[in-house]
Design a protein around this motif. Structure first.
Motif, PDB file in Angstrom:
ATOM      1  N   SER A  21      45.817  39.504  48.443  1.00 43.38           N
ATOM      2  CA  SER A  21      44.939  40.371  47.658  1.00 43.38           C
ATOM      3  C   SER A  21      45.406  40.380  46.212  1.00 43.38           C
ATOM      4  N   CYS A  22      44.445  40.510  45.323  1.00 40.82           N
ATOM      5  CA  CYS A  22      44.712  40.539  43.889  1.00 40.82           C
ATOM      6  C   CYS A  22      43.894  41.707  43.343  1.00 40.82           C
ATOM      7  N   ALA A  23      44.541  42.837  43.137  1.00 42.18           N
ATOM      8  CA  ALA A  23      43.853  44.053  42.712  1.00 42.18           C
ATOM      9  C   ALA A  23      44.027  44.256  41.213  1.00 42.18           C
ATOM     10  N   ALA A  24      42.923  44.523  40.531  1.00 42.69           N
ATOM     11  CA  ALA A  24      42.982  44.758  39.095  1.00 42.69           C
ATOM     12  C   ALA A  24      43.422  46.178  38.804  1.00 42.69           C
ATOM     13  N   SER A  25      44.312  46.309  37.856  1.00 37.61           N
ATOM     14  CA  SER A  25      44.814  47.624  37.455  1.00 37.61           C
ATOM     15  C   SER A  25      44.492  47.852  35.988  1.00 37.61           C
ATOM     16  N   GLY A  26      43.701  48.884  35.710  1.00 34.25           N
ATOM     17  CA  GLY A  26      43.410  49.235  34.328  1.00 34.25           C
ATOM     18  C   GLY A  26      42.208  48.539  33.720  1.00 34.25           C
ATOM     19  N   PHE A  27      41.512  47.722  34.490  1.00 29.96           N
ATOM     20  CA  PHE A  27      40.320  47.055  33.980  1.00 29.96           C
ATOM     21  C   PHE A  27      39.439  46.657  35.166  1.00 29.96           C
ATOM     22  N   THR A  28      38.198  46.272  34.860  1.00 33.77           N
ATOM     23  CA  THR A  28      37.289  45.840  35.910  1.00 33.77           C
ATOM     24  C   THR A  28      37.199  44.326  35.948  1.00 33.77           C
ATOM     25  N   LEU A  29      37.095  43.821  37.170  1.00 33.23           N
ATOM     26  CA  LEU A  29      37.048  42.368  37.350  1.00 33.23           C
ATOM     27  C   LEU A  29      35.686  41.766  37.042  1.00 33.23           C
ATOM     28  N   ASP A  30      34.666  42.594  36.935  1.00 33.60           N
ATOM     29  CA  ASP A  30      33.295  42.109  36.946  1.00 33.60           C
ATOM     30  C   ASP A  30      32.994  41.029  35.910  1.00 33.60           C
ATOM     31  N   ASP A  31      33.660  41.059  34.783  1.00 32.85           N
ATOM     32  CA  ASP A  31      33.329  40.137  33.700  1.00 32.85           C
ATOM     33  C   ASP A  31      34.169  38.877  33.687  1.00 32.85           C
ATOM     34  N   TYR A  32      35.013  38.710  34.697  1.00 39.17           N
ATOM     35  CA  TYR A  32      35.988  37.626  34.636  1.00 39.17           C
ATOM     36  C   TYR A  32      35.882  36.670  35.821  1.00 39.17           C
ATOM     37  N   THR A  69      40.132  30.097  51.440  1.00 34.72           N
ATOM     38  CA  THR A  69      38.845  30.623  50.999  1.00 34.72           C
ATOM     39  C   THR A  69      39.074  31.765  50.026  1.00 34.72           C
ATOM     40  N   ILE A  70      38.446  31.675  48.861  1.00 38.29           N
ATOM     41  CA  ILE A  70      38.549  32.735  47.863  1.00 38.29           C
ATOM     42  C   ILE A  70      37.293  33.600  47.915  1.00 38.29           C
ATOM     43  N   SER A  71      37.464  34.895  47.692  1.00 34.81           N
ATOM     44  CA  SER A  71      36.321  35.811  47.680  1.00 34.81           C
ATOM     45  C   SER A  71      36.648  36.977  46.756  1.00 34.81           C
ATOM     46  N   ARG A  72      35.620  37.756  46.417  1.00 38.38           N
ATOM     47  CA  ARG A  72      35.852  38.914  45.568  1.00 38.38           C
ATOM     48  C   ARG A  72      35.028  40.087  46.048  1.00 38.38           C
ATOM     49  N   ASP A  73      35.543  41.290  45.822  1.00 33.24           N
ATOM     50  CA  ASP A  73      34.884  42.531  46.223  1.00 33.24           C
ATOM     51  C   ASP A  73      34.852  43.432  44.996  1.00 33.24           C
ATOM     52  N   GLY A  74      33.674  43.528  44.376  1.00 31.81           N
ATOM     53  CA  GLY A  74      33.559  44.324  43.165  1.00 31.81           C
ATOM     54  C   GLY A  74      33.831  45.793  43.393  1.00 31.81           C
ATOM     55  N   ALA A  75      33.426  46.296  44.529  1.00 33.04           N
ATOM     56  CA  ALA A  75      33.626  47.727  44.812  1.00 33.04           C
ATOM     57  C   ALA A  75      35.107  48.075  44.893  1.00 33.04           C
ATOM     58  N   ARG A  76      35.895  47.129  45.374  1.00 28.98           N
ATOM     59  CA  ARG A  76      37.341  47.350  45.481  1.00 28.98           C
ATOM     60  C   ARG A  76      38.093  46.777  44.283  1.00 28.98           C
ATOM     61  N   ASN A  77      37.362  46.120  43.374  1.00 30.78           N
ATOM     62  CA  ASN A  77      37.988  45.538  42.185  1.00 30.78           C
ATOM     63  C   ASN A  77      39.121  44.587  42.568  1.00 30.78           C
ATOM     64  N   THR A  78      38.846  43.779  43.585  1.00 28.34           N
ATOM     65  CA  THR A  78      39.898  42.949  44.182  1.00 28.34           C
ATOM     66  C   THR A  78      39.358  41.556  44.501  1.00 28.34           C
ATOM     67  N   VAL A  79      40.231  40.579  44.348  1.00 29.89           N
ATOM     68  CA  VAL A  79      39.938  39.211  44.762  1.00 29.89           C
ATOM     69  C   VAL A  79      40.888  38.847  45.901  1.00 29.89           C
ATOM     70  N   TYR A  80      40.395  38.084  46.857  1.00 33.86           N
ATOM     71  CA  TYR A  80      41.181  37.728  48.031  1.00 33.86           C
ATOM     72  C   TYR A  80      41.357  36.215  48.119  1.00 33.86           C
ATOM     73  N   LEU A  81      42.423  35.808  48.801  1.00 29.58           N
ATOM     74  CA  LEU A  81      42.619  34.404  49.136  1.00 29.58           C
ATOM     75  C   LEU A  81      43.008  34.351  50.607  1.00 29.58           C
ATOM     76  N   GLN A  82      42.067  33.920  51.433  1.00 32.02           N
ATOM     77  CA  GLN A  82      42.330  33.737  52.862  1.00 32.02           C
ATOM     78  C   GLN A  82      42.938  32.355  53.047  1.00 32.02           C
ATOM     79  N   MET A  83      44.120  32.320  53.611  1.00 34.30           N
ATOM     80  CA  MET A  83      44.848  31.058  53.780  1.00 34.30           C
ATOM     81  C   MET A  83      45.052  30.797  55.264  1.00 34.30           C
ATOM     82  N   ASN A  84      44.467  29.730  55.751  1.00 31.64           N
ATOM     83  CA  ASN A  84      44.586  29.344  57.155  1.00 31.64           C
ATOM     84  C   ASN A  84      45.304  28.009  57.267  1.00 31.64           C
ATOM     85  N   SER A  85      45.748  27.697  58.470  1.00 33.85           N
ATOM     86  CA  SER A  85      46.424  26.410  58.732  1.00 33.85           C
ATOM     87  C   SER A  85      47.519  26.148  57.701  1.00 33.85           C
TER      88      SER A  85
END
Length: 124
Positions: A21-32, A69-85
């Motif tokens: 997980s990659c959580a933004a602190s102090g700013f919003t991820l929406d523009d990046y 697999t990379i994904s993002r959740d605007g409501a949680r202001n977080t980006v994820y990296l699912q790593m398998n195998s």
């Protein structure tokens, strides 16, 4: 302080999975666009995966295609990296950073809000 907080790393056996997980602190991820990087001991930092600001475009390093697999959740202001195998060569400290696009021509000084990283160790 404007930065990312990375989490979710750990020790896992080859073939296992982790979700970072990659959580933004102090700013919003929406523009990046957000890119995950990793750095193994004695090696240069390398880009792993990127997701565009609207989530509609992603890219992956050849070494992780089909496994990560990379994904993002605007409501949680977080980006994820699912790593398998996972493989031993995936062992590294993983970081995320923000920039304006996922273009491969974006240079390192154009990435911002680096966090402390999260350690991923793949070993039996």
């Amino acid at each position: 302080q404007l930065q990312f907080v990375e989490s979710g790393g750990g020790l896992v056996q080859p073939g296992g999975s982790l979700r970072l997980s990659c959580a933004a602190s102090g700013f919003t991820l929406d523009d990046y666009a957000i890119r995950w990087f990793r750095q193994a001991p004695g090696k240069a930092r390398e880009g792993v995966s990127c997701i565009s600001s609207d989530g509609g475009s992603t890219d992956y390093a050849d070494s992780v295609k089909g496994r990560f697999t990379i994904s993002r959740d605007g409501a949680r202001n977080t980006v994820y990296l699912q790593m398998n195998s996972l493989k031993p060569e995936d062992t590294a400290v993983y970081y995320c950073a923000a920039t304006h696009s996922c273009s491969r021509y974006v240079s390192m000084p154009e990435y911002n809000f680096w966090g402390q990283g999260t350690q991923v160790t793949v070993s039996s």
